[in-house]
Design an enzyme around this catalytic site. Structure first.
Site, PDB file in Angstrom:
ATOM      1  N   LYS A 176       0.508  -0.609  -0.119  1.00 16.84           N
ATOM      2  CA  LYS A 176      -0.238  -0.104   0.029  1.00 16.84           C
ATOM      3  C   LYS A 176       0.988   1.173  -0.387  1.00 16.84           C
ATOM      4  O   LYS A 176       1.039   2.303  -0.859  1.00 16.84           O
ATOM      5  CB  LYS A 176      -1.183  -0.317   1.647  1.00 16.84           C
ATOM      6  N   GLN A 180      -5.116  -1.592   9.072  1.00 20.26           N
ATOM      7  CA  GLN A 180      -4.841  -3.073   8.062  1.00 20.26           C
ATOM      8  C   GLN A 180      -5.544  -4.097   9.015  1.00 20.26           C
ATOM      9  O   GLN A 180      -5.105  -4.050  10.686  1.00 20.26           O
ATOM     10  CB  GLN A 180      -3.650  -3.030   8.554  1.00 20.26           C
ATOM     11  N   ASP A 208     -11.805   1.955   3.130  1.00 18.46           N
ATOM     12  CA  ASP A 208     -11.643   0.533   3.013  1.00 18.46           C
ATOM     13  C   ASP A 208     -13.791   0.780   2.690  1.00 18.46           C
ATOM     14  O   ASP A 208     -13.293  -0.393   1.899  1.00 18.46           O
ATOM     15  CB  ASP A 208     -11.001   0.052   4.546  1.00 18.46           C
TER      16      ASP A 208
HETATM   17  N1  GUN Z   1      -7.186  -7.181   5.836  1.00 16.06           N
HETATM   18  C1  GUN Z   1      -7.511  -7.754   4.433  1.00 16.06           C
HETATM   19  N2  GUN Z   1      -7.715  -7.318   3.464  1.00 16.06           N
HETATM   20  C2  GUN Z   1      -8.005  -5.930   4.093  1.00 16.06           C
HETATM   21  C3  GUN Z   1      -8.699  -4.301   3.527  1.00 16.06           C
HETATM   22  O1  GUN Z   1      -9.339  -4.564   2.568  1.00 16.06           O
HETATM   23  N3  GUN Z   1      -8.505  -3.438   4.908  1.00 16.06           N
HETATM   24  C4  GUN Z   1      -7.937  -3.250   5.417  1.00 16.06           C
HETATM   25  N4  GUN Z   1      -8.339  -2.667   6.557  1.00 16.06           N
HETATM   26  N5  GUN Z   1      -7.420  -4.816   5.915  1.00 16.06           N
HETATM   27  C5  GUN Z   1      -7.783  -5.576   4.609  1.00 16.06           C
END
Ligand code: GUN
Length: 285
Positions: free
Chosen positions: A53, A97, A120
């Site tokens: 990211k 996350q 998200d």
């Molecule tokens: N963990 C796995 N996929 C995601 C996601 O799309 N967003 C977040 N915040 N955590 C994750």
């Protein structure tokens, strides 16, 4: 044999478009979008996702701010950080996350991220907006799937769309996005009576259950578009989807591989949401 949908290529073109828009934002308004990424603990998979990211932010020209907190961080300490970020004007998007350590309630955390910075699209306000069809933030994985379907040129309108899986993160919002495009949507789950019969009706089949190789070629309609959201780690360390690629690719017209299908799209859509957040929060659209 199917056409294989190249998620890396589609993701690259989305990121390239965002990079151009980010440069325009900078030139016209002097604005650089900022994404805060919070990671609690040292889960190796989460570490890789967070690094990717940050790299994507760098590529498109956003500022990224990493907050790596120890496993023992308390819920109230995390809430304190989120409150600070909610009120920090440099930060347009906040991503915490998941999964979080067991002693922290994920819902409490999600509910405390400002809906305006919730890139998200997990906050109940944003989930509700997606339901209504009036939203700024797209749920990243389902939005990535929509881009992949668009890349095939197949029109969703009137098509039988079957979503296997009903998670809050993928299955449910996925169904809404397909419905907004006028697909006829069926959601299947572990209690569905005849999964094979349901899948076999699908012109567009989305697998998002987390069961390795659940969907076999004989469950797929000839010429269907098959999108595999599954990302399962086998005992031998290999990644595998929810669709048995070898048999499915003999029947489908288009199919995504795992890895290299949906996976790369999620981060591209996160960049899209961060750009949108920068524009909305700074009253630029
Ligand atoms: N963990 C796995 N996929 C995601 C996601 O799309 N967003 C977040 N915040 N955590 C994750």
């Amino acid at each position: 044999m199917s056409n294989i949908i190249d998620g890396k290529a589609v993701s690259q073109s989305v990121k390239d478009r965002i990079k151009v828009e980010a440069a325009q934002l900078k030139e016209k308004y002097g604005v650089t979008a900022g994404l805060a990424v919070i990671i609690v603990g040292d889960d190796p998979a989460s570490r890789i996702y967070v690094n990717n990211k940050k790299k994507a932010c760098e590529y498109v020209g956003f500022d990224s701010y990493e907050y790596a907190l120890p496993e023992e961080t308390t819920e109230s300490e995390l809430l304190e950080l989120i409150s600070k970020l909610n009120n920090d004007d440099r930060i347009d998007g906040i991503l915490c996350q998941l999964p979080l350590p067991k002693h922290i309630d994920e819902n409490v955390i999600i509910n405390n991220i400002s809906p305006y910075k919730d890139v998200d699209a997990f906050h109940p306000v944003n989930v509700g907006k997606i339901m209504i069809g009036d939203y700024n933030f797209l749920p990243c994985t389902p939005a990535g799937v929509m881009e992949l379907i668009a890349s095939t040129g197949v029109d969703i309108k009137g098509k039988e769309c079957v979503v296997v899986g009903r998670s809050n993160i993928v299955g449910k919002p996925m169904s809404m996005l397909l419905l907004h495009k006028s697909g006829t949507v069926t959601i299947c789950h572990s209690k569905t009576k005849d999964l094979k019969a349901e899948c076999k009706r699908a012109d567009i089949l989305i697998a998002a259950v987390g069961v390795p190789n659940l969907i076999k070629g004989d469950m797929i309609k000839e010429g269907a578009v098959v999108i595999d959201v599954g990302m399962n780690r086998l005992d031998n360390g290999k990644l595998c989807g929810d669709v048995e690629f070898e048999s499915a690719s003999k029947v489908a017209s288009y199919i995504t591989p795992v890895p290299g299908g949906v996976g790369p799209m999620t981060i591209a859509m996160l960049m899209q949401n961060t750009l949108t957040a920068a524009k909305v929060n700074r009253n630029l659209i």
